[in-house]
Design an enzyme around this catalytic site. Structure first.
Site, PDB file in Angstrom:
ATOM      1  N   GLU A 121      42.446  69.259  64.044  1.00 54.20           N
ATOM      2  CA  GLU A 121      41.077  69.737  64.204  1.00 54.20           C
ATOM      3  C   GLU A 121      40.067  68.585  64.191  1.00 54.20           C
ATOM      4  O   GLU A 121      40.366  67.474  63.765  1.00 54.20           O
ATOM      5  CB  GLU A 121      40.733  70.714  63.074  1.00 54.20           C
ATOM      6  N   ASP A 122      38.866  68.903  64.658  1.00 55.17           N
ATOM      7  CA  ASP A 122      37.724  67.964  64.608  1.00 55.17           C
ATOM      8  C   ASP A 122      38.028  66.633  65.270  1.00 55.17           C
ATOM      9  O   ASP A 122      37.666  65.557  64.768  1.00 55.17           O
ATOM     10  CB  ASP A 122      37.269  67.753  63.157  1.00 55.17           C
TER      11      ASP A 122
ATOM     12  N   GLN B 269      46.310  61.957  52.429  1.00 59.75           N
ATOM     13  CA  GLN B 269      47.087  62.036  53.654  1.00 59.75           C
ATOM     14  C   GLN B 269      47.367  60.656  54.225  1.00 59.75           C
ATOM     15  O   GLN B 269      48.193  60.515  55.120  1.00 59.75           O
ATOM     16  CB  GLN B 269      46.382  62.908  54.696  1.00 59.75           C
TER      17      GLN B 269
ATOM     18  N   SER C 256      39.778  78.778  54.041  1.00 54.44           N
ATOM     19  CA  SER C 256      40.740  78.968  55.117  1.00 54.44           C
ATOM     20  C   SER C 256      42.132  79.282  54.572  1.00 54.44           C
ATOM     21  O   SER C 256      42.912  79.983  55.216  1.00 54.44           O
ATOM     22  CB  SER C 256      40.789  77.751  56.035  1.00 54.44           C
TER      23      SER C 256
ATOM     24  N   ILE D  88      46.090  70.473  55.729  1.00 52.83           N
ATOM     25  CA  ILE D  88      45.597  69.250  55.110  1.00 52.83           C
ATOM     26  C   ILE D  88      44.082  69.363  54.995  1.00 52.83           C
ATOM     27  O   ILE D  88      43.380  69.488  56.002  1.00 52.83           O
ATOM     28  CB  ILE D  88      46.000  68.022  55.945  1.00 52.83           C
TER      29      ILE D  88
ATOM     30  N   HIS E 104      39.700  63.425  58.897  1.00 51.22           N
ATOM     31  CA  HIS E 104      39.242  63.255  60.286  1.00 51.22           C
ATOM     32  C   HIS E 104      39.038  61.790  60.660  1.00 51.22           C
ATOM     33  O   HIS E 104      38.524  61.493  61.739  1.00 51.22           O
ATOM     34  CB  HIS E 104      37.959  64.041  60.565  1.00 51.22           C
TER      35      HIS E 104
END
Length: 253
Positions: free
Chosen positions: A178-179, A128, A92, A78, A153
């Site tokens: 992540e983050d 998302q 990535s 995502i 995030h």
């Protein structure tokens, strides 16, 4: 036969300089796959993704993903990167493509990133924060073996995305967030109050309790409690394993 046809076609339709450039690219690709493809940190550096610096995630992913490297997986990430520029981002995704030579790499981004698609990389446009969109994407992909949330995030999004997609993750799948440092950033829905219950980190703390649900008297286990078998936490990164967290027998303590 196909390779001979391709050589003849290239001789007819390209210059010597163009053919030499293609050969150099092919050699570089083979070199990366043969000698560097098994080292995720090296790939992260080559593809200039922040999964190495400044976050240091690649070395942790190497530990968790190395046993899966040669399996025919479906990986969903995502967040593509590059903000609203349609030609930027995808670093990535290309790293994952190199690291997992038999995997299909999928991604979600709020902006149109279709220009970055290539063989084994497909990108869906949407939010998302939209549950119907997430479910539709999961349905189109089919089996989801690895999910990596590197999206907005925003704490609310991190939590809701996990609640929707983790149940759709394959058994023995891996879900990464992540983050998670944004759990302490108020403008992103975080809080400096460590007792706050609405942040992504607060959710992770509850998942730890849920992992041990059988030891808690009169506790009503949730779907997540019964299907999370391991949680690994690093600085701003969580890696969660899916499986069956049930007693081995009716008499298990």
């Amino acid at each position: 036969m196909q390779s001979e046809f391709l050589r003849n076609w290239l001789k007819k339709h390209t210059s010597l300089e163009q053919r030499n450039h293609l050969k150099a690219l092919a050699l570089r690709h083979r070199f990366i796959n043969r000698f560097l493809g098994s080292d995720l940190v090296t790939l992260a550096i080559l593809h200039q993704t922040d999964k190495w610096r400044p976050h240091d995630y690649a070395m942790h992913y190497q530990q968790h993903f190395q046993p899966l490297r040669h399996l025919p997986l479906n990986l969903l990430e995502i967040g593509v990167g590059g903000y609203d520029d349609p030609t930027q981002g995808g670093n990535s995704l290309r790293m994952w493509k190199n690291y997992f030579p038999r995997a299909n790499i999928y991604a979600i981004d709020l902006h149109d990133k279709s220009a970055l698609q290539e063989p084994r990389i497909r990108i869906f446009q949407g939010s998302q924060a939209d549950p119907d969109f997430l479910k539709r994407v999961a349905g189109e992909i089919g089996r989801l073996d690895i999910i990596i949330d590197d999206g907005s995030h925003i704490n609310e999004h991190v939590i809701s995305t996990f609640q929707i997609l983790f149940p759709l993750l394959a058994e023995n799948g891996i879900y990464a967030m992540e983050d998670l440092g944004t759990a302490y950033v108020p403008r992103l829905g975080g809080s400096l109050d460590l007792n706050c219950q609405t942040t992504s980190i607060a959710m992770c703390k509850r998942l730890i309790d849920g992992l041990n649900w059988r030891k808690i008297p009169d506790y009503q286990a949730t779907y997540f409690d019964r299907h999370i078998i391991a949680l690994h936490y690093y600085t701003t990164l969580a890696v969660i394993y899916k499986g069956v967290n049930e007693p081995r027998s009716m008499t298990s303590a």
